[in-house]
Design a protein around this motif. Structure first.
Motif, PDB file in Angstrom:
ATOM      1  N   GLY A  74     -24.338  20.499 -12.141  1.00  0.00           N
ATOM      2  CA  GLY A  74     -23.477  20.861 -13.605  1.00  0.00           C
ATOM      3  C   GLY A  74     -24.299  20.234 -14.827  1.00  0.00           C
ATOM      4  O   GLY A  74     -23.939  20.761 -15.746  1.00  0.00           O
ATOM      5  N   GLY A 118     -17.906  13.266 -13.742  1.00  0.00           N
ATOM      6  CA  GLY A 118     -17.423  14.985 -13.255  1.00  0.00           C
ATOM      7  C   GLY A 118     -15.972  15.284 -13.661  1.00  0.00           C
ATOM      8  O   GLY A 118     -15.436  14.842 -14.641  1.00  0.00           O
ATOM      9  N   SER A 159     -19.369  20.969 -16.153  1.00  0.00           N
ATOM     10  CA  SER A 159     -19.986  22.375 -16.798  1.00  0.00           C
ATOM     11  C   SER A 159     -19.267  23.435 -15.707  1.00  0.00           C
ATOM     12  O   SER A 159     -18.691  23.043 -14.825  1.00  0.00           O
ATOM     13  CB  SER A 159     -21.628  22.609 -16.838  1.00  0.00           C
ATOM     14  N   HIS A 205     -21.043  25.182 -13.866  1.00  0.00           N
ATOM     15  CA  HIS A 205     -21.698  25.231 -12.614  1.00  0.00           C
ATOM     16  C   HIS A 205     -21.512  23.821 -12.026  1.00  0.00           C
ATOM     17  O   HIS A 205     -22.342  23.409 -11.037  1.00  0.00           O
ATOM     18  CB  HIS A 205     -23.193  25.529 -13.262  1.00  0.00           C
ATOM     19  N   ALA A 206     -20.625  23.023 -12.352  1.00  0.00           N
ATOM     20  CA  ALA A 206     -20.556  21.696 -11.842  1.00  0.00           C
ATOM     21  C   ALA A 206     -19.903  21.935 -10.347  1.00  0.00           C
ATOM     22  O   ALA A 206     -19.054  22.692 -10.270  1.00  0.00           O
ATOM     23  CB  ALA A 206     -19.702  20.696 -12.785  1.00  0.00           C
ATOM     24  N   LYS A 211     -17.132  20.545  -7.603  1.00  0.00           N
ATOM     25  CA  LYS A 211     -15.476  20.492  -7.859  1.00  0.00           C
ATOM     26  C   LYS A 211     -14.794  19.721  -6.884  1.00  0.00           C
ATOM     27  O   LYS A 211     -15.406  19.664  -5.508  1.00  0.00           O
ATOM     28  CB  LYS A 211     -14.909  22.073  -8.237  1.00  0.00           C
TER      29      LYS A 211
END
Length: 427
Positions: free
Chosen positions: A163, A200, A250, A252-253, A255
């Motif tokens: 991320g 996160g 982000s 792209h992190a 989850k």
């Protein structure tokens, strides 16, 4: 400039300094007044904090000091910003103290570094370069970074770090003083190197995030311990594995609900992206197990549950191997550092169940629920051979605020005990 000297006395302070004063001053420095012939480390620490508040550039310890008294003074006198220098008393322990203090300074400075200046790659590089400066040609290392982690199957470090715009990294360093490339590995140290932990998508509060530059305290501690071991002239082959990442948010992190499949086939459902430390350590522990080393020690600022159980005075010790656990506690006692055993049994590996994978990375409740530190250790046990494995949950690695005994920031507590364990351990 004249030296500021600090000495110990078994005599009471003059009445002018106050009733039962433990600290008094002379023209050339200060005197710490001890009530008896015991070591009185806490009293020395409290006096050191008061002296540190004077912003002295340097002090000289003079007279009759026990080694542990000097170490207690150093722990408390060494402030986070522009620490004063210490000249040790002229005793037989002077060289040993210099080695230990050098490792302490490196460890503390690394943990206290602002996270903007300490990316995952920077953390790995600085650790490797420091150890290389101590071990010379006996030290070799390699780094796996970013997408290469995914390609090589180190999916825990990769997913936690993906991320961030600054890629995750895995450092594998080999200290091999034998000169034999085929020599067996005697021990492996594994460190959690989360250079900043936002939590996160399971995002922390602002207050909870403030000190999260310290979430690489495990990586710094095992690096400091190995550096100390090298300085002490260790003849054992020791490897270091640092699992480095920034846990950020982000597009792209990773989850909640993701399922990660590790190299050993274990599948893990992510139910809390703030339980990231165990995800990166899993990769490090698998790599450590592959070496066949009889001793594996991992260290991490892993759980708030350990802090709830132990406060900020002790490190938690977990092991499925009674011999390894007892030797770790013995090493800590010999080095006068506070370590305390916490429960770990085989069933703890099952305490984070998932309907979608072999296990979850936590339990879907605040702090992971009751027994969170043991459940985290149980999760890690899935990725390492139990014989010779010790897991350290570093509850005493960092202070968010100064106390009457310790400065704010990193403590470096544990480096001496781990170095002693590396020296003395027998399977």
């Amino acid at each position: 400039m004249a030296e500021f000297t600090v000495s110990l006395s078994r005599n009471s302070a003059e009445a002018v300094w106050g009733e039962s004063a433990k600290l008094s001053f002379t023209e050339s420095g200060a005197i710490i007044h001890l009530p008896d012939d015991k070591l009185n480390e806490r009293l020395i620490q409290q006096a050191a904090r008061k002296l540190d508040g004077l912003s002295l550039p340097a002090v000289t310890l003079s007279g009759d000091w026990h080694k542990e008294q000097q170490w207690a003074f150093a722990l408390s006198f060494t402030r986070a910003r522009k620490p004063a220098s210490i000249k040790w008393a002229e005793t037989a322990d002077k060289e040993a103290l210099e080695q230990e203090y050098s490792a302490l300074l490196f460890t503390r400075q690394l943990v206290n570094e602002t996270p903007e200046d300490l990316s995952p790659e920077t953390l790995a590089t600085r650790a490797a370069q420091w150890l290389k400066s101590l071990g010379g040609d006996k030290v070799t290392y390699s780094m796996t970074v970013g997408e290469d982690l995914k390609e090589q199957g180190w999916i825990g470090i990769y997913n936690v770090g993906r991320g961030s715009e600054r890629p995750p990294a895995m450092l594998v360093l080999d200290y091999n003083p034998t000169g034999n490339a085929d020599a067996p590995v005697d021990a492996v140290l594994v460190g959690k190197g989360i250079t900043f932990d936002s939590g996160g998508y399971s995002i922390k509060s602002s207050e909870g995030m403030l000190d999260m530059k310290c979430d690489m305290g495990g990586a710094a501690t095992v690096t400091g311990a190995l550096g100390l071991s090298i300085s002490q002239g260790s003849e054992k082959r020791i490897q270091l594995i640092l699992c480095c990442a920034e846990n950020l948010i982000s597009g792209h992190a990773y989850k909640l609900g993701d399922v990660l499949t590790y190299k050993n086939g274990v599948t893990v459902e992510v139910v809390n992206t703030d339980a990231e430390g165990r995800l990166v350590l899993a990769d490090g522990l698998m790599a450590a197990t592959e070496t066949g080393a009889p001793l594996i020690i991992d260290a991490a600022t892993l759980t708030g549950a350990a802090v709830v159980a132990l406060g900020s005075d002790y490190h938690g010790v977990f092991s499925l191997d009674d011999n390894a656990r007892e030797q770790m506690l013995k090493a800590a006692k010999a080095e006068n550092e506070r370590f305390w055993p916490l429960p770990l049994e085989d069933f703890h590996a099952e305490r984070c169940p998932s309907a979608f994978a072999d296990t979850a990375n936590s339990r879907p409740m605040k702090g992971g629920g009751g027994g969170g530190a043991s459940n985290a250790a149980g999760f890690l046990s899935r990725f390492v051979k139990p014989e010779g494995w010790v897991h350290l949950d570093l509850a005493a690695a960092y202070h968010g605020g100064a106390t009457s005994e310790m400065p704010v920031g990193a403590t470096a507590k544990g480096i001496r005990s781990i170095a002693r364990m590396l020296k003395d351990f027998s399977a």
